[in-house]
Design an enzyme around this catalytic site. Structure first.
Site, PDB file in Angstrom:
ATOM      1  N   ASN A   1      -3.892 -14.957  -6.116  1.00 24.67           N
ATOM      2  CA  ASN A   1      -4.076 -13.810  -7.013  1.00 24.67           C
ATOM      3  C   ASN A   1      -3.289 -14.113  -8.287  1.00 24.67           C
ATOM      4  O   ASN A   1      -2.063 -14.088  -8.272  1.00 24.67           O
ATOM      5  CB  ASN A   1      -3.547 -12.547  -6.303  1.00 24.67           C
ATOM      6  N   TRP A   2      -4.033 -14.398  -9.358  1.00 19.31           N
ATOM      7  CA  TRP A   2      -3.364 -14.828 -10.601  1.00 19.31           C
ATOM      8  C   TRP A   2      -2.797 -13.659 -11.403  1.00 19.31           C
ATOM      9  O   TRP A   2      -2.157 -13.861 -12.428  1.00 19.31           O
ATOM     10  CB  TRP A   2      -4.331 -15.644 -11.461  1.00 19.31           C
ATOM     11  N   LYS A   3      -3.090 -12.442 -10.975  1.00 18.64           N
ATOM     12  CA  LYS A   3      -2.566 -11.240 -11.647  1.00 18.64           C
ATOM     13  C   LYS A   3      -2.858 -11.303 -13.149  1.00 18.64           C
ATOM     14  O   LYS A   3      -3.900 -11.810 -13.536  1.00 18.64           O
ATOM     15  CB  LYS A   3      -1.077 -11.061 -11.323  1.00 18.64           C
TER      16      LYS A   3
ATOM     17  N   HIS B   1      -4.456  -3.369  -4.126  1.00 19.78           N
ATOM     18  CA  HIS B   1      -3.205  -4.127  -4.271  1.00 19.78           C
ATOM     19  C   HIS B   1      -2.063  -3.158  -4.575  1.00 19.78           C
ATOM     20  O   HIS B   1      -2.265  -2.149  -5.257  1.00 19.78           O
ATOM     21  CB  HIS B   1      -3.349  -5.167  -5.391  1.00 19.78           C
TER      22      HIS B   1
ATOM     23  N   GLU C   1       0.243  -3.240  -6.631  1.00 20.91           N
ATOM     24  CA  GLU C   1       0.469  -2.971  -8.067  1.00 20.91           C
ATOM     25  C   GLU C   1      -0.535  -1.936  -8.573  1.00 20.91           C
ATOM     26  O   GLU C   1      -0.229  -1.139  -9.464  1.00 20.91           O
ATOM     27  CB  GLU C   1       0.412  -4.284  -8.855  1.00 20.91           C
TER      28      GLU C   1
ATOM     29  N   GLU D   1       0.834  -6.858   2.632  1.00 19.50           N
ATOM     30  CA  GLU D   1       1.782  -7.268   1.601  1.00 19.50           C
ATOM     31  C   GLU D   1       2.892  -6.227   1.511  1.00 19.50           C
ATOM     32  O   GLU D   1       2.734  -5.208   0.817  1.00 19.50           O
ATOM     33  CB  GLU D   1       1.074  -7.381   0.240  1.00 19.50           C
TER      34      GLU D   1
ATOM     35  N   GLY E   1       6.844 -10.805  -5.280  1.00 16.88           N
ATOM     36  CA  GLY E   1       7.469 -11.275  -6.515  1.00 16.88           C
ATOM     37  C   GLY E   1       8.984 -11.211  -6.488  1.00 16.88           C
ATOM     38  O   GLY E   1       9.642 -11.331  -7.517  1.00 16.88           O
TER      39      GLY E   1
ATOM     40  N   SER F   1       5.781 -13.453  -1.691  1.00 15.27           N
ATOM     41  CA  SER F   1       6.653 -14.631  -1.864  1.00 15.27           C
ATOM     42  C   SER F   1       6.290 -15.787  -0.922  1.00 15.27           C
ATOM     43  O   SER F   1       7.174 -16.480  -0.423  1.00 15.27           O
ATOM     44  CB  SER F   1       8.129 -14.247  -1.717  1.00 15.27           C
TER      45      SER F   1
ATOM     46  N   GLY G   1       0.744 -14.906  -4.874  1.00 17.85           N
ATOM     47  CA  GLY G   1       0.828 -14.523  -6.279  1.00 17.85           C
ATOM     48  C   GLY G   1       1.431 -15.650  -7.100  1.00 17.85           C
ATOM     49  O   GLY G   1       0.753 -16.620  -7.467  1.00 17.85           O
ATOM     50  N   GLY G   2       2.713 -15.546  -7.373  1.00 19.26           N
ATOM     51  CA  GLY G   2       3.405 -16.488  -8.261  1.00 19.26           C
ATOM     52  C   GLY G   2       3.111 -17.954  -7.997  1.00 19.26           C
ATOM     53  O   GLY G   2       2.847 -18.726  -8.935  1.00 19.26           O
TER      54      GLY G   2
END
Ligand code: 13P
Length: 251
Positions: free
Chosen positions: A9-11, A94, A96, A166, A172, A212, A233-234
């Protein structure tokens, strides 16, 4: 046997040029990969990344979707628009979206139903906050998100649904849930799915862990009985960090 599914997930990262470069590197590095792999670039890069991925074994995902087919919905992207640019999987609910943009279960459920009706696969995200976990509410919160998010679905539609657990406190932050704790929640999720749909459906469903995930912890997580994949993610923003996660069995 559940086939591992690793998703990136590149956000809200990457211009079109950056996205095309990264997608190209991944398509090359993962050309012979047998696991299911998806990347979800930002909306603006979807069409260009589709061109890069169309002859590869990497699926194109979107990070969100509007709740209705079309209409006066300023700022939203419809399911048809996603299909038009080659998307086959959509991430919904998600944390966020839930916490920053205040999306609630009912809205997320509308999106889930619309996506499935239009033959997209859905990754439905669920997870508790740190406060909810500390208050002993983690299982309740996850159960409600699951039951409400999947409300009204027929059992056979579950073939196109993936659940991503999640925990919000692990996203993150560099903090990962202990593999045993994550597995416990995954097992609970499977139990809920079994009760709501059928044991057979629950046993066949993919439940990803997100929060993470990195090269150093992916193998241990994936070794757990109920963890079937990862939503990253990251560490999905660079080929050198994402490829080793996908190839966790070679670490
Ligand atoms: P991080 O891997 O950066 O913790 O993000 C997880 C996530 O939110 C994936 O959807």
């Amino acid at each position: 046997m559940r086939k591992p599914f690793i998703a990136g997930n590149w956000k809200m990262y990457k211009t079109i040029k950056e996205a095309v470069e990264l997608a190209g590197s991944l398509a090359g590095a993962l050309a012979s990969e047998k696991k299911k792999v998806m990347i979800a670039p930002p909306f603006t890069a979807l069409a260009a990344v589709h061109e890069v991925l169309k002859d590869s074994n990497i699926l194109l995902g979107a990070q969100n979707m509007g709740p209705v087919e079309e209409g006066a919905h300023t700022g939203e992207i419809s399911v048809k628009m996603l299909k038009d640019v080659g998307v086959s999987v959509v991430i919904l609910g998600h944390s966020e979206r839930r916490h920053v943009y205040k999306e609630h279960d009912h809205l997320i459920n509308e999106k889930v139903k619309l996506a499935l009706l239009n033959r997209l696969e859905v990754i439905l995200c669920v997870g508790e906050t740190l406060k909810e976990r500390e208050d002993g509410l983690a299982e309740n919160v996850v159960e409600n998100q699951l039951i409400n998010g999947l409300d009204g679905l027929q059992q056979k539609q579950l073939d196109s649904v993936i659940i991503a657990y999640e925990p919000v406190w692990a996203i993150g932050t560099g903090k990962t849930a202990m593999p045993e704790d994550a597995d416990k929640m995954h097992s609970y999720i499977r139990k809920i799915l079994g009760k709501r749909f059928s044991k057979k459906t629950a046993e066949s469903m993919i439940i990803q862990y997100g929060g993470s995930v990195k090269q150093g912890n992916v193998r241990e997580l994936m070794n757990m009985e109920n963890i079937d994949g990862a939503l990253v993610g990251g560490a999905s923003l660079k080929a050198e960090t994402f490829v080793p996660i996908v190839q966790f069995d070679k670490n």
